[in-house]
Design an enzyme around this catalytic site. Structure first.
Site, PDB file in Angstrom:
ATOM      1  N   CYS A 111       0.813  -1.226   0.000  1.00  0.00           N
ATOM      2  CA  CYS A 111       0.000   0.000   0.000  1.00  0.00           C
ATOM      3  C   CYS A 111       0.841   1.269   0.000  1.00  0.00           C
ATOM      4  CB  CYS A 111      -0.969  -0.019   1.175  1.00  0.00           C
ATOM      5  SG  CYS A 111      -1.996  -1.486   1.166  1.00  0.00           S
ATOM      6  N   HIS A 248      -3.511   7.009   2.209  1.00  0.00           N
ATOM      7  CA  HIS A 248      -3.941   5.680   1.797  1.00  0.00           C
ATOM      8  C   HIS A 248      -5.313   5.390   2.395  1.00  0.00           C
ATOM      9  CE1 HIS A 248      -4.152   1.550   0.905  1.00  0.00           C
ATOM     10  NE2 HIS A 248      -3.954   1.139   2.135  1.00  0.00           N
ATOM     11  N   ASN A 278     -10.245  -0.505   0.094  1.00  0.00           N
ATOM     12  CA  ASN A 278      -8.792  -0.360   0.126  1.00  0.00           C
ATOM     13  C   ASN A 278      -8.219  -0.946  -1.169  1.00  0.00           C
ATOM     14  OD1 ASN A 278      -6.051  -0.682   0.510  1.00  0.00           O
ATOM     15  ND2 ASN A 278      -6.229  -1.463   2.604  1.00  0.00           N
TER      16      ASN A 278
HETATM   17  N1  COA Z   1     -18.280  -8.796  10.326  1.00  0.00           N
HETATM   18  C1  COA Z   1     -18.697  -9.045  11.589  1.00  0.00           C
HETATM   19  N2  COA Z   1     -17.863  -9.338  12.595  1.00  0.00           N
HETATM   20  C2  COA Z   1     -16.544  -9.378  12.308  1.00  0.00           C
HETATM   21  C3  COA Z   1     -16.046  -9.130  11.031  1.00  0.00           C
HETATM   22  C4  COA Z   1     -16.974  -8.850  10.020  1.00  0.00           C
HETATM   23  N3  COA Z   1     -16.592  -8.587   8.752  1.00  0.00           N
HETATM   24  N4  COA Z   1     -14.701  -9.227  11.052  1.00  0.00           N
HETATM   25  C5  COA Z   1     -14.358  -9.539  12.321  1.00  0.00           C
HETATM   26  N5  COA Z   1     -15.478  -9.621  13.075  1.00  0.00           N
HETATM   27  C6  COA Z   1     -15.581  -9.935  14.498  1.00  0.00           C
HETATM   28  C7  COA Z   1     -14.397 -10.694  15.033  1.00  0.00           C
HETATM   29  O1  COA Z   1     -14.509 -12.058  14.794  1.00  0.00           O
HETATM   30  C8  COA Z   1     -14.452 -10.340  16.490  1.00  0.00           C
HETATM   31  O2  COA Z   1     -15.409 -11.153  17.122  1.00  0.00           O
HETATM   32  P1  COA Z   1     -15.148 -11.738  18.596  1.00  0.00           P
HETATM   33  O3  COA Z   1     -15.042 -10.521  19.492  1.00  0.00           O
HETATM   34  O4  COA Z   1     -16.367 -12.576  18.833  1.00  0.00           O
HETATM   35  O5  COA Z   1     -13.872 -12.516  18.508  1.00  0.00           O
HETATM   36  C9  COA Z   1     -14.991  -8.915  16.508  1.00  0.00           C
HETATM   37  O6  COA Z   1     -15.624  -8.728  15.231  1.00  0.00           O
HETATM   38  C10 COA Z   1     -13.916  -7.875  16.706  1.00  0.00           C
HETATM   39  O7  COA Z   1     -12.832  -8.189  15.834  1.00  0.00           O
HETATM   40  P2  COA Z   1     -11.601  -7.248  15.681  1.00  0.00           P
HETATM   41  O8  COA Z   1     -10.639  -7.831  14.704  1.00  0.00           O
HETATM   42  O9  COA Z   1     -11.076  -6.887  17.028  1.00  0.00           O
HETATM   43  O10 COA Z   1     -12.329  -5.955  15.060  1.00  0.00           O
HETATM   44  P3  COA Z   1     -11.736  -4.546  14.765  1.00  0.00           P
HETATM   45  O11 COA Z   1     -12.539  -3.505  15.431  1.00  0.00           O
HETATM   46  O12 COA Z   1     -10.243  -4.511  14.993  1.00  0.00           O
HETATM   47  O13 COA Z   1     -12.004  -4.395  13.210  1.00  0.00           O
HETATM   48  C11 COA Z   1     -10.766  -4.506  11.150  1.00  0.00           C
HETATM   49  C12 COA Z   1     -11.377  -5.295  12.312  1.00  0.00           C
HETATM   50  C13 COA Z   1     -10.108  -5.480  10.205  1.00  0.00           C
HETATM   51  C14 COA Z   1     -11.870  -3.738  10.458  1.00  0.00           C
HETATM   52  C15 COA Z   1      -9.746  -3.488  11.748  1.00  0.00           C
HETATM   53  O14 COA Z   1      -8.869  -4.139  12.637  1.00  0.00           O
HETATM   54  C16 COA Z   1      -8.936  -2.819  10.684  1.00  0.00           C
HETATM   55  O15 COA Z   1      -9.458  -2.144   9.833  1.00  0.00           O
HETATM   56  N6  COA Z   1      -7.600  -2.979  10.755  1.00  0.00           N
HETATM   57  C17 COA Z   1      -6.735  -2.429   9.748  1.00  0.00           C
HETATM   58  C18 COA Z   1      -6.747  -3.322   8.550  1.00  0.00           C
HETATM   59  C19 COA Z   1      -6.188  -2.678   7.332  1.00  0.00           C
HETATM   60  O16 COA Z   1      -6.456  -1.527   7.079  1.00  0.00           O
HETATM   61  N7  COA Z   1      -5.414  -3.435   6.561  1.00  0.00           N
HETATM   62  C20 COA Z   1      -4.823  -2.975   5.367  1.00  0.00           C
HETATM   63  C21 COA Z   1      -3.765  -1.999   5.653  1.00  0.00           C
HETATM   64  S1  COA Z   1      -3.012  -1.434   4.217  1.00  0.00           S
END
Ligand code: COA
Length: 321
Positions: A111, A248, A278
């Site tokens: 990215c 980004h 993204n």
């Molecule tokens: N829909 C519903 N629930 C979901 C889900 C989805 N698409 N994805 C994950 N969950 C659940 C998880 O299983 C977890 O459940 P649990 O508490 O029962 O275990 C809960 O939601 C929380 O998960 P978590 O990973 O802590 O959520 P989060 O608030 O961190 O959000 C992302 C997840 C991926 C959206 C977030 O971490 C993020 O955007 N990170 C950056 C990723 C990114 O930008 N990557 C590319 C960079 S270039």
């Protein structure tokens, strides 16, 4: 001496995929995706490739600049999702647009790829080797994503953006900074073809994006404000001097967190991730093109670009448009 963006264009696949369509495939909801990421829909390839999207974006950038493909000296395609290992995407673009004189190669910094390519073009121009370059960020990430993994398949989109840069004596790219931390490579990764030869049989076939979302999130929110401040300091500027921060487009909450740490109002952080998701290396030029077409970006403005992602890698630059 520096480089100035003189043309810009983008290309997105025709097929648009909404959160509700994803919710039919994995256990998630439109509400969850909107709240946690800001994304509502993304474009997904039904045949478009990294090279075809990049070539379309490059042709639009050339057209917008009023320049001919035959005069392009360097083509850089930033991508982490090429269809072919060989030839590289940039050589395919060269052939598709008829830039017969250009030297062409790919750059993979995920990215941060578009920014690293922009900085590479600057270095070539600064060294007196070339006077112009076409730089594309192009991705078809939909083939790298496990569509049964709700933690990742909701995030990404396909597309390409491109800029034509030319040597300039004043303005243009004023400063940049870039960093890589290979120790954190496991945080966001994707397997490729495994070692397989007369002596070794592949152990497993893991070819999809694996991500520790929380780690990526905290890396971006902590590291990017520092990286932006570093680039601004090199240009003798502060966040107050900046008209727009074109970041980004990974997650709305990441961008809000960065704005808060920099002490800058969120209105100076334009976003289009709700419509494109993204798109990795394509995100910055796709957004720049949109802002330029809407007349939001104008000559003379001070703009910060910043990219971050797998590697882990990140960078920022300050440009006078
Ligand atoms: N829909 C519903 N629930 C979901 C889900 C989805 N698409 N994805 C994950 N969950 C659940 C998880 O299983 C977890 O459940 P649990 O508490 O029962 O275990 C809960 O939601 C929380 O998960 P978590 O990973 O802590 O959520 P989060 O608030 O961190 O959000 C992302 C997840 C991926 C959206 C977030 O971490 C993020 O955007 N990170 C950056 C990723 C990114 O930008 N990557 C590319 C960079 S270039």
């Amino acid at each position: 001496m520096s480089i100035r963006i003189v043309g810009i264009g983008s290309a997105l696949p025709e097929k648009k995929m909404t959160n509700n369509e994803i919710a039919e495939m994995v256990e998630t909801s439109d509400e969850w995706i909107r709240e946690r990421t800001g994304i509502v829909s993304r474009h997904v390839s039904t045949g478009e490739t990294v090279a075809s999207l990049a070539a379309d974006a490059c042709l639009r950038a050339l057209e917008q600049a009023g320049k001919r493909a035959e005069d392009v000296e360097l083509i850089l395609v930033a991508t982490c999702s090429p269809e072919e290992a060989l030839p590289c995407g940039a050589c395919q673009v060269q052939e598709k647009i008829g830039a017969s004189k250009a030297v062409a190669f790919d750059i993979n910094a995920a990215c941060a790829g578009f920014l690293f390519a922009l900085h590479t073009a600057w270095a070539y121009v600064e060294a007196g080797i070339y006077e112009n370059a076409l730089i594309a960020g192009s991705e078809v990430l939909s083939k790298l994503v496990d569509w049964s993994d709700r933690g990742t398949c909701i995030l990404f989109g396909d597309g390409a953006g491109a800029v034509l840069v030319e040597k300039c004596d004043t303005g243009g790219l004023m400063s940049f900074t870039q960093h890589s931390d290979g120790r954190k490579g496991f945080v966001l990764s994707c397997g490729n073809r495994q070692l397989s030869n007369p002596f070794v049989r592949p152990m497993h076939e893991e070819k999809y994006v694996q991500m520790d979302g929380r780690e990526v999130f905290s890396f971006a929110v902590k590291q990017i404000p520092l990286t932006i401040e570093e680039a601004l300091k090199k240009a003798n500027l502060t966040p107050e001097n900046v008209d727009l921060f074109v970041l980004h487009q990974a997650n709305k909450r990441i961008i809000e967190g960065i704005a808060k740490r920099l002490g800058v109002d969120i209105s100076r952080f334009p976003m289009n991730l709700e419509r494109v998701g993204n798109t990795s290396s394509a995100a910055i030029p796709v957004l720049l093109d949109e802002l330029h077409r809407k007349g939001i970006i104008r000559r003379g403005q001070t703009i910060v670009l910043s990219g971050f992602g797998a590697g882990l890698s990140c960078g920022a630059c300050v440009i006078e448009w």
